[in-house]
Design an enzyme around this catalytic site. Structure first.
Site, PDB file in Angstrom:
ATOM      1  CB  CYS A  18      50.567  73.672  48.161  1.00 14.27           C
ATOM      2  SG  CYS A  18      51.267  74.941  49.241  1.00 14.27           S
ATOM      3  CB  CYS A  59      55.118  76.339  48.608  1.00 15.04           C
ATOM      4  SG  CYS A  59      54.980  74.560  48.773  1.00 15.04           S
ATOM      5  CB  CYS A  98      51.535  77.942  50.891  1.00 11.10           C
ATOM      6  SG  CYS A  98      52.874  76.950  51.606  1.00 11.10           S
ATOM      7  CE  LYS A 140      52.189  72.341  55.755  1.00 10.12           C
ATOM      8  NZ  LYS A 140      52.205  72.463  54.286  1.00 10.12           N
ATOM      9  NE  ARG A 197      59.342  74.480  54.583  1.00 10.60           N
ATOM     10  CZ  ARG A 197      59.183  75.238  55.657  1.00 10.60           C
ATOM     11  NH1 ARG A 197      60.195  75.967  56.101  1.00 10.60           N
ATOM     12  NH2 ARG A 197      58.025  75.285  56.276  1.00 10.60           N
ATOM     13  NE  ARG A 254      56.020  76.624  53.926  1.00  4.91           N
ATOM     14  CZ  ARG A 254      56.466  77.045  52.743  1.00  4.91           C
ATOM     15  NH1 ARG A 254      56.120  78.236  52.288  1.00  4.91           N
ATOM     16  NH2 ARG A 254      57.265  76.290  52.027  1.00  4.91           N
ATOM     17  CE  LYS A 278      53.310  68.704  56.246  1.00  2.00           C
ATOM     18  NZ  LYS A 278      53.179  69.350  54.964  1.00  2.00           N
ATOM     19  CB  SER A 326      60.703  65.499  54.909  1.00  2.00           C
ATOM     20  OG  SER A 326      60.608  66.816  55.443  1.00  2.00           O
TER      21      SER A 326
END
Ligand code: PBG
Length: 341
Positions: free
Chosen positions: A121, A123, A131, A200, A210, A232, A263, A289
């Protein structure tokens, strides 16, 4: 007199094990790591208790720990210094970047004992945190799908060349599985697989990641003439949709994905179930996360029994149909015996 007595199957632990329908084993868990370019660095991530950004030397000792606990696969995310970022994410193709460097070291140290997966990716490599690369569109700055594909394919080939078993595109550009497959095959990496983030969602649960990866969208962008969007939503999925998830799965299977990621996990258990029933490929759920942070911070405040809450969460994801779970709890869960014997 009641004849049906479901409690007979719950009388004691051994009976409950006989009747158990779901397993959670260390081999079902994939551990993510954040890898930096300073070999001895170990910087704790404040929002993710127990998680740190690791230089390659520190990573190797964590991988040792993971392997000893029975973990069979890891996912590496690169963390780049600000001065290595630019508008098009060119450092993604650096064969001496943190991820390729870590791959070579890990391959040498662990041979085939660990399956090495890498995030593909842009990002963490772009100064605007998106991304993909940006372009000016009718509604202002937008992420340019097709201009991003060659860079993602090149990044994947660099990872494959450094020893990755699987590359894992998390960018959500259309057509990137096909582009990456062609790039890998063109470079002779026909045996390197693609674990695709097919499904996602544009989720509120990525915040701590992040912080950890320094990849929040909308920041930086000084090199662009237009302000980049600060979310995003033009490439990640709308949380209201599940038919769209099945469409994404269909496309990624057709383009040559080897495994599929859904995800986040917890708020999307129905999506995991739906995808499990749709495809023959292994389904990986990413317990992200924010989900990790909620459990850890609640447990740290004495609100939850940490072991029991983590186990129940991971079991729930398995029961929903995930073959594998990518989770920051992976190593602790395996070490502490929160999985089955
Ligand atoms: C970046 C990426 C993100 C995550 C994995 N890869 C963040 C994002 O899309 O903003 C999130 C993982 C997590 O929250 O644990 N493409």
């Amino acid at each position: 007199m009641t004849v049906e007595r479901p409690r007979r199957l719950r009388r004691h632990a051994a009976v409950r094990d006989l009747a158990a329908e779901t397993t959670l084993l260390p081999r079902h868990l994939i551990m993510p790591y954040f890898v930096t370019s300073q070999p001895d660095e170990r910087t704790p991530v404040a929002s993710l208790p127990g998680v740190a950004r690791l230089g390659v030397n520190q990573l190797l000792s964590e991988l040792e720990r993971a392997a000893k606990a029975g973990i069979r696969a890891v996912m590496l995310f690169g963390v780049l210094q600000e001065d290595r970022k630019d508008a098009s994410g060119s450092s993604a193709e650096d064969p001496n970047g943190p991820v390729p460097t870590a791959l070579r070291a890990a391959r040498e140290a662990f041979g085939q004992d660990l399956t090495l997966m890498t995030d593909v990716c842009l990002c963490a490599h772009t100064d605007h945190g998106h991304c993909g690369v940006l372009a000016s569109g009718p509604h202002g700055a937008t992420v340019d799908n097709d201009a991003s594909l060659p860079r993602l394919a090149a990044m994947a080939a660099v990872h494959a060349g450094a020893g990755a078993d699987f590359v894992s595109p998390s960018d959500m550009m259309d057509g990137r599985v096909a582009a990456i497959r062609a790039g890998l095959d063109g470079a002779g990496h026909t045996d390197v697989g693609i674990v695709s983030y097919a499904v996602k969602y544009a989720s509120a649960f990525y915040g701590p990641f992040r912080d950890a990866a320094g990849s929040a969208p909308g920041g930086g962008g000084e090199t662009q003439a237009w302000r980049p969007p600060d979310d995003r939503k033009t490439y990640q999925m709308d949380p209201r949709n599940v038919r769209e998830a099945r469409r994404e799965v269909e496309l990624d299977v057709r383009e040559g994905a080897d495994m599929l990621i859904v995800k986040p996990a917890g708020p999307y258990l129905d999506v995991i179930r739906s995808v499990r029933e749709q495809t023959h490929l292994p389904v990986v759920a990413y317990h992200v996360s924010g989900e990790y942070a909620m459990l850890e911070h609640a447990a740290a405040h004495g609100l939850l029994d940490r072991a029991a809450a983590v186990r129940e969460t991971l079991i729930g994801i398995r029961r929903a149909g995930a073959d594998l779970i990518l989770s920051y709890h992976a190593v602790t869960a395996a070490e502490e015996g929160w999985t089955d014997a």
